[in-house]
Design an enzyme around this catalytic site. Sequence first.
Site: not given
Length: 216
Positions: A76, A90, A172
């Site tokens: 994407w 993170r 897509r």
Amino acid sequence: MKIPVLDKGFVELVDVMGNDLSAVRAARVSFNMELKDEEKDRRLVEYLMRHGHESPFEHIVFTFHVKAPIFVARQWFRHRIASYNELSGRYSKLTYEFYIPPLQRFGQTRIVPEKVIEKISHVVNESYQTYMELLEAGVPREVARIVLPLNLYTRFYWTVNARSLMNFLNLRADSHAQWEIQQYAVAIAKIFREKCPWTYEAFIKYAYKGDLLREV
């Protein structure tokens, strides 16, 4: 508006700025003109699409909240004329949410599909257990996450104008794309059709190059 996709994913419309008439206004300003009657405005949308005058559609902007497997998100994000913000591994502990393909995705394998799913599930469980053990041992989240596979679900915000959205659908919402991202593209198309029916209809009629949306 929220549409479930795959086993645990979704596409949710968070915000939309503009509609079909936004493209009409943007096009008419070139001639110092305003909106006309509905039929003429609709014909203008068709004219723009038929002749490839796509810049007026950039004045329609969508923001979506998407939950998808990482491997889908990475495909994407190749659509660069858009803005993205993604869940950070993170700063957040990643949740045990993994995509397990349906049986029909395995085609003519040399082992039965149920065994394939069993193997995938085993690897998923082992990797997440290792991830948690590393966190408990004090390993930083940004390091511990490297053991997790690509079928882990992520979430992101996607802000995109209608012109770029149509490019996304051309690439897509097509049988040449990977099946999983096809499902997300079809969901995006349904929202696009609801919010911009004139633009969507003209797109399908004159500019759509794929093969999945004719029946949507």
